[in-house]
Write a protein that holds these residues in place. Structure first.
Motif, PDB file in Angstrom:
ATOM      1  N   GLN A  55       0.893  -1.421  -0.078  1.00  0.00           N
ATOM      2  CA  GLN A  55      -0.152  -0.034  -0.082  1.00  0.00           C
ATOM      3  C   GLN A  55       1.110   1.329  -0.098  1.00  0.00           C
ATOM      4  OE1 GLN A  55      -2.515   0.012   3.212  1.00  0.00           O
ATOM      5  NE2 GLN A  55      -3.512   2.072   2.641  1.00  0.00           N
ATOM      6  N   THR A  56       1.799   1.275   1.001  1.00  0.00           N
ATOM      7  CA  THR A  56       2.846   2.456   0.818  1.00  0.00           C
ATOM      8  C   THR A  56       3.495   2.704  -0.222  1.00  0.00           C
ATOM      9  OG1 THR A  56       4.213   1.134   2.182  1.00  0.00           O
ATOM     10  CG2 THR A  56       2.868   2.456   3.580  1.00  0.00           C
ATOM     11  N   ARG A  57       3.852   1.639  -1.020  1.00  0.00           N
ATOM     12  CA  ARG A  57       4.793   1.647  -2.299  1.00  0.00           C
ATOM     13  C   ARG A  57       4.007   2.293  -3.326  1.00  0.00           C
ATOM     14  NH1 ARG A  57       6.282  -3.159  -2.525  1.00  0.00           N
ATOM     15  NH2 ARG A  57       8.577  -2.939  -1.562  1.00  0.00           N
ATOM     16  N   ALA A  58       2.567   1.658  -3.286  1.00  0.00           N
ATOM     17  CA  ALA A  58       1.697   2.696  -4.329  1.00  0.00           C
ATOM     18  C   ALA A  58       1.451   3.912  -4.003  1.00  0.00           C
ATOM     19  CB  ALA A  58       0.195   1.626  -4.325  1.00  0.00           C
ATOM     20  N   ALA A  59       1.151   4.332  -2.857  1.00  0.00           N
ATOM     21  CA  ALA A  59       1.213   5.536  -2.453  1.00  0.00           C
ATOM     22  C   ALA A  59       2.148   6.534  -2.731  1.00  0.00           C
ATOM     23  CB  ALA A  59       0.601   5.773  -0.995  1.00  0.00           C
ATOM     24  N   GLN A  95       4.943  10.480  -6.529  1.00  0.00           N
ATOM     25  CA  GLN A  95       6.229  10.801  -7.427  1.00  0.00           C
ATOM     26  C   GLN A  95       5.535  10.878  -8.786  1.00  0.00           C
ATOM     27  OE1 GLN A  95       8.586   7.389  -8.025  1.00  0.00           O
ATOM     28  NE2 GLN A  95      10.355   8.328  -9.074  1.00  0.00           N
ATOM     29  N   ALA A  96       4.325  10.510  -9.124  1.00  0.00           N
ATOM     30  CA  ALA A  96       4.036  10.858 -10.628  1.00  0.00           C
ATOM     31  C   ALA A  96       3.261  12.212 -10.333  1.00  0.00           C
ATOM     32  CB  ALA A  96       2.940   9.920 -10.938  1.00  0.00           C
ATOM     33  N   ASN A  97       2.631  12.588  -9.198  1.00  0.00           N
ATOM     34  CA  ASN A  97       2.194  14.137  -9.066  1.00  0.00           C
ATOM     35  C   ASN A  97       3.331  14.962  -8.986  1.00  0.00           C
ATOM     36  OD1 ASN A  97      -0.662  13.204  -9.084  1.00  0.00           O
ATOM     37  ND2 ASN A  97      -0.524  12.569  -6.810  1.00  0.00           N
ATOM     38  N   LEU A  98       4.094  14.674  -8.527  1.00  0.00           N
ATOM     39  CA  LEU A  98       5.374  15.623  -8.250  1.00  0.00           C
ATOM     40  C   LEU A  98       5.974  15.817  -9.568  1.00  0.00           C
ATOM     41  CD1 LEU A  98       7.401  17.020  -6.443  1.00  0.00           C
ATOM     42  CD2 LEU A  98       8.941  15.224  -6.282  1.00  0.00           C
ATOM     43  N   VAL A  99       6.019  14.863 -10.436  1.00  0.00           N
ATOM     44  CA  VAL A  99       6.806  15.112 -11.879  1.00  0.00           C
ATOM     45  C   VAL A  99       5.746  16.182 -12.599  1.00  0.00           C
ATOM     46  CG1 VAL A  99       7.203  13.831 -14.013  1.00  0.00           C
ATOM     47  CG2 VAL A  99       8.072  12.723 -11.872  1.00  0.00           C
ATOM     48  N   ARG A 100       4.451  15.806 -12.513  1.00  0.00           N
ATOM     49  CA  ARG A 100       3.507  16.910 -13.279  1.00  0.00           C
ATOM     50  C   ARG A 100       3.523  17.990 -12.831  1.00  0.00           C
ATOM     51  NH1 ARG A 100       0.180  11.892 -13.195  1.00  0.00           N
ATOM     52  NH2 ARG A 100      -0.787  12.618 -11.182  1.00  0.00           N
ATOM     53  N   TRP A 101       3.585  18.372 -11.349  1.00  0.00           N
ATOM     54  CA  TRP A 101       3.810  19.832 -10.843  1.00  0.00           C
ATOM     55  C   TRP A 101       5.091  20.370 -10.931  1.00  0.00           C
ATOM     56  CZ3 TRP A 101      -0.036  22.442  -8.866  1.00  0.00           C
ATOM     57  CH2 TRP A 101      -1.195  21.898  -8.542  1.00  0.00           C
ATOM     58  N   GLN A 102       6.205  19.623 -11.367  1.00  0.00           N
ATOM     59  CA  GLN A 102       7.357  20.356 -11.709  1.00  0.00           C
ATOM     60  C   GLN A 102       7.144  20.586 -13.124  1.00  0.00           C
ATOM     61  OE1 GLN A 102      10.195  16.800 -11.049  1.00  0.00           O
ATOM     62  NE2 GLN A 102      10.590  17.671  -8.638  1.00  0.00           N
ATOM     63  N   ALA A 103       6.644  19.793 -13.976  1.00  0.00           N
ATOM     64  CA  ALA A 103       6.478  20.384 -15.401  1.00  0.00           C
ATOM     65  C   ALA A 103       5.699  21.676 -15.556  1.00  0.00           C
ATOM     66  CB  ALA A 103       5.823  19.184 -16.300  1.00  0.00           C
ATOM     67  N   LEU A 104       4.224  21.762 -14.658  1.00  0.00           N
ATOM     68  CA  LEU A 104       3.614  22.992 -14.697  1.00  0.00           C
ATOM     69  C   LEU A 104       4.266  24.139 -14.156  1.00  0.00           C
ATOM     70  CD1 LEU A 104       0.084  21.107 -13.350  1.00  0.00           C
ATOM     71  CD2 LEU A 104       0.937  21.947 -15.765  1.00  0.00           C
ATOM     72  N   ALA A 105       5.298  23.778 -13.112  1.00  0.00           N
ATOM     73  CA  ALA A 105       6.045  24.818 -12.501  1.00  0.00           C
ATOM     74  C   ALA A 105       6.920  25.604 -13.647  1.00  0.00           C
ATOM     75  CB  ALA A 105       6.791  24.326 -11.266  1.00  0.00           C
ATOM     76  N   ALA A 106       7.391  24.707 -14.425  1.00  0.00           N
ATOM     77  CA  ALA A 106       8.407  25.092 -15.619  1.00  0.00           C
ATOM     78  C   ALA A 106       7.660  26.176 -16.289  1.00  0.00           C
ATOM     79  CB  ALA A 106       8.790  23.898 -16.508  1.00  0.00           C
ATOM     80  N   ASP A 107       6.096  26.210 -16.543  1.00  0.00           N
ATOM     81  CA  ASP A 107       5.412  26.930 -17.369  1.00  0.00           C
ATOM     82  C   ASP A 107       4.891  27.991 -16.491  1.00  0.00           C
ATOM     83  OD1 ASP A 107       6.181  25.391 -19.754  1.00  0.00           O
ATOM     84  OD2 ASP A 107       4.168  24.147 -19.387  1.00  0.00           O
ATOM     85  N   GLN A 130       6.032  18.029  -3.246  1.00  0.00           N
ATOM     86  CA  GLN A 130       7.372  17.711  -2.821  1.00  0.00           C
ATOM     87  C   GLN A 130       7.421  16.904  -1.567  1.00  0.00           C
ATOM     88  OE1 GLN A 130      10.485  17.470  -4.565  1.00  0.00           O
ATOM     89  NE2 GLN A 130      10.913  16.058  -2.873  1.00  0.00           N
ATOM     90  N   ALA A 131       6.500  17.715  -0.465  1.00  0.00           N
ATOM     91  CA  ALA A 131       6.373  17.056   0.876  1.00  0.00           C
ATOM     92  C   ALA A 131       5.664  15.721   0.566  1.00  0.00           C
ATOM     93  CB  ALA A 131       5.673  18.192   1.562  1.00  0.00           C
ATOM     94  N   ALA A 132       4.489  15.857  -0.209  1.00  0.00           N
ATOM     95  CA  ALA A 132       3.688  14.741  -0.003  1.00  0.00           C
ATOM     96  C   ALA A 132       4.551  13.438  -0.709  1.00  0.00           C
ATOM     97  CB  ALA A 132       2.373  14.884  -1.096  1.00  0.00           C
ATOM     98  N   PHE A 133       5.470  13.621  -1.599  1.00  0.00           N
ATOM     99  CA  PHE A 133       6.324  12.701  -2.204  1.00  0.00           C
ATOM    100  C   PHE A 133       7.064  12.137  -0.822  1.00  0.00           C
ATOM    101  CE2 PHE A 133      10.398  11.404  -3.775  1.00  0.00           C
ATOM    102  CZ  PHE A 133      10.076  10.326  -4.696  1.00  0.00           C
ATOM    103  N   ASP A 134       8.023  13.181  -0.309  1.00  0.00           N
ATOM    104  CA  ASP A 134       8.916  12.877   0.700  1.00  0.00           C
ATOM    105  C   ASP A 134       8.079  12.019   1.963  1.00  0.00           C
ATOM    106  OD1 ASP A 134      10.970  14.105  -0.509  1.00  0.00           O
ATOM    107  OD2 ASP A 134      10.465  15.944   0.604  1.00  0.00           O
ATOM    108  N   GLU A 135       6.945  12.342   2.344  1.00  0.00           N
ATOM    109  CA  GLU A 135       6.016  11.598   3.334  1.00  0.00           C
ATOM    110  C   GLU A 135       5.849  10.193   2.794  1.00  0.00           C
ATOM    111  OE1 GLU A 135       1.808  11.868   5.350  1.00  0.00           O
ATOM    112  OE2 GLU A 135       2.431  13.221   4.238  1.00  0.00           O
ATOM    113  N   ALA A 136       5.445  10.064   1.587  1.00  0.00           N
ATOM    114  CA  ALA A 136       5.264   8.656   0.859  1.00  0.00           C
ATOM    115  C   ALA A 136       6.440   7.571   1.111  1.00  0.00           C
ATOM    116  CB  ALA A 136       4.899   8.897  -0.453  1.00  0.00           C
ATOM    117  N   VAL A 137       7.487   8.513   0.820  1.00  0.00           N
ATOM    118  CA  VAL A 137       9.004   7.774   0.905  1.00  0.00           C
ATOM    119  C   VAL A 137       9.179   7.210   2.226  1.00  0.00           C
ATOM    120  CG1 VAL A 137      11.387   7.581   0.581  1.00  0.00           C
ATOM    121  CG2 VAL A 137       9.947   8.682  -1.369  1.00  0.00           C
ATOM    122  N   ALA A 138       8.966   8.210   3.145  1.00  0.00           N
ATOM    123  CA  ALA A 138       9.085   7.773   4.536  1.00  0.00           C
ATOM    124  C   ALA A 138       8.184   6.651   5.192  1.00  0.00           C
ATOM    125  CB  ALA A 138       9.095   8.981   5.374  1.00  0.00           C
TER     126      ALA A 138
END
Length: 393
Positions: A128-132, A137-149, A161-169
């Motif tokens: 479950q945590t691996r899927a989260a 990670q996918a959301n972070l990649v998309r938001w990084q692309a939107l931030a570039a524009d 970024q914080a949501a991704f770090d929490e998922a990794v922890a």
């Protein structure tokens, strides 16, 4: 007076004269001899009075190996109480008392269904945590692309970024919990930590066991077995004997010195070993040095717990001088001995004594090897007096 009577009287006078002459001759020979014998006896008595007769011995060194015999008890070089790390019921028991096992051999298996279910649950949490984490990670990649524009703000990107770090922890925590449970599950197999013999078995099939102290044993604990343990394992191919060496001999004890171990219960059998280690300091109360002697026991005939007698070889670098205890003169001052020189003159010599061996003592100073000393010196013997040696060394 007749002629016969006159002849008889003349013969009587002649016999008397002859007897007197003979007696005079005998006295002339015996009296000087008696006088000479009396003079010799008087001279001998005078010599005996003025020159005392003494028995002596030669001071020598004790060339036999010095040693000491000390009591002790055999013990296994390693002893371990085997506990159940995982709570559960004993499903299989593969050994009993007296069983010889090797390192890593399976001793018992524990049935722990609760733990097995916890492991399954932990695996699900990890998935479950691996899927989260993958979603974050996918959301972070998309938001990084939107931030570039410049389509999203920096604050929104930081939130992703914080949501991704929490998922990794969360994933790392779940995996660590799974590893902990898997390790506990491995403890369902109780194995021997080293090769040896089972000296105690405290459980049987179906017994509820748990961490240290949580055993509902079906059998009473064996002798020397720790409470709550499943088994007691002892390594008996090598045995240890702990002895306390007196202070007088402690300085001569060194690691590696040979030792001979005998057991009264097995007369005729001996074990040869060596000093493995010492405490390095004397016990402040008993003034003794704790010493461990290790011996090989490949046949297994010697059992831990047997009473033993340990003979330690403590030979010094040079053998000490030995003198009979009867040669010591102990009065008001330090101990002395009476030496006899080549001129038959007695001299009192102050000596320093070491160990008292009963019939003899060690002399550590004041005397040279080969000197003649008097045994049981007379109390009236004066220093410098001439003596007559009655007993040769």
């Amino acid at each position: 007076m007749s002629a016969v009577q006159g002849r008889t009287r003349r013969l009587g006078r002649g016999g008397t004269i002859a007897g007197g002459v003979l007696a005079a001759l005998l006295l002339a020979g015996i009296v000087p001899r008696l006088a000479q014998r009396q003079r010799l006896a008087a001279t001998t008595a005078a010599v005996a009075v003025t020159v005392p007769s003494v028995s002596v011995t030669t001071v020598t060194r004790d060339t036999s190996p010095a040693g000491v015999s000390l009591p002790g008890a055999l013990s296994a070089v390693q002893t371990a109480a085997i506990y159940a790390r995982t709570p559960g019921y004993v499903r299989r028991r593969l050994v009993d008392i007296g069983s010889r096992v090797r390192a890593g051999q399976l001793l018992a298996e524990i049935d722990a269904p609760d733990l097995d279910q916890q492991v399954a649950q932990a695996r699900g949490v990890v998935a479950q945590t691996r899927a989260a984490r993958e979603l974050a990670q996918a959301n972070l990649v998309r938001w990084q692309a939107l931030a570039a524009d410049s389509a999203v703000t920096a604050q929104e990107l930081d939130q992703m970024q914080a949501a991704f770090d929490e998922a990794v922890a969360n994933l790392n925590s779940a995996e660590a919990n799974l590893q902990r449970l898997v390790q506990l599950q491995a403890y369902e197999r109780v194995v021997a930590p080293f090769a040896g013999v089972i000296t105690a078995r405290n459980v049987d099939l179906g017994a509820l066991v748990g961490p240290a102290g949580g055993v509902s044993g079906t059998l009473p604990a064996g002798t020397g077995s720790a409470p709550g343990s499943l088994f007691t394992l002892a390594q008996t191919d090598t045995l240890s004997v702990y002895v306390t060496v007196p202070e007088d001999n402690a300085a001569a004890v060194a690691i590696g010195k040979p030792a001979l171990v005998t057991v009264p219960a097995l007369p005729g059998d001996t074990l040869r070993g060596r000093v493995a280690r010492t405490a390095g300091a004397l016990d402040a109360t008993a003034r003794t040095l704790l010493t461990e002697v290790r011996v090989a026991n490949p046949s297994g005939a010697f059992l831990p717990g047997m009473y033993a007698q340990v003979g330690l070889v403590l030979g010094p670098s040079r053998a000490p001088l030995h003198v009979p205890a009867t040669a010591l003169v102990i009065r008001d001052g330090p101990p002395q001995v009476v030496t006899v020189g080549p001129d038959s003159t007695a001299r009192y010599q102050t000596v320093t004594i070491g160990r008292d061996l009963g019939s003899s003592v060690e002399v550590t100073g004041g005397l040279a090897e080969g000197a003649l000393i008097v045994i049981n010196p007379p109390t009236d013997l004066q220093d410098g007096a001439r003596v007559r040696v009655a007993t040769a060394p």
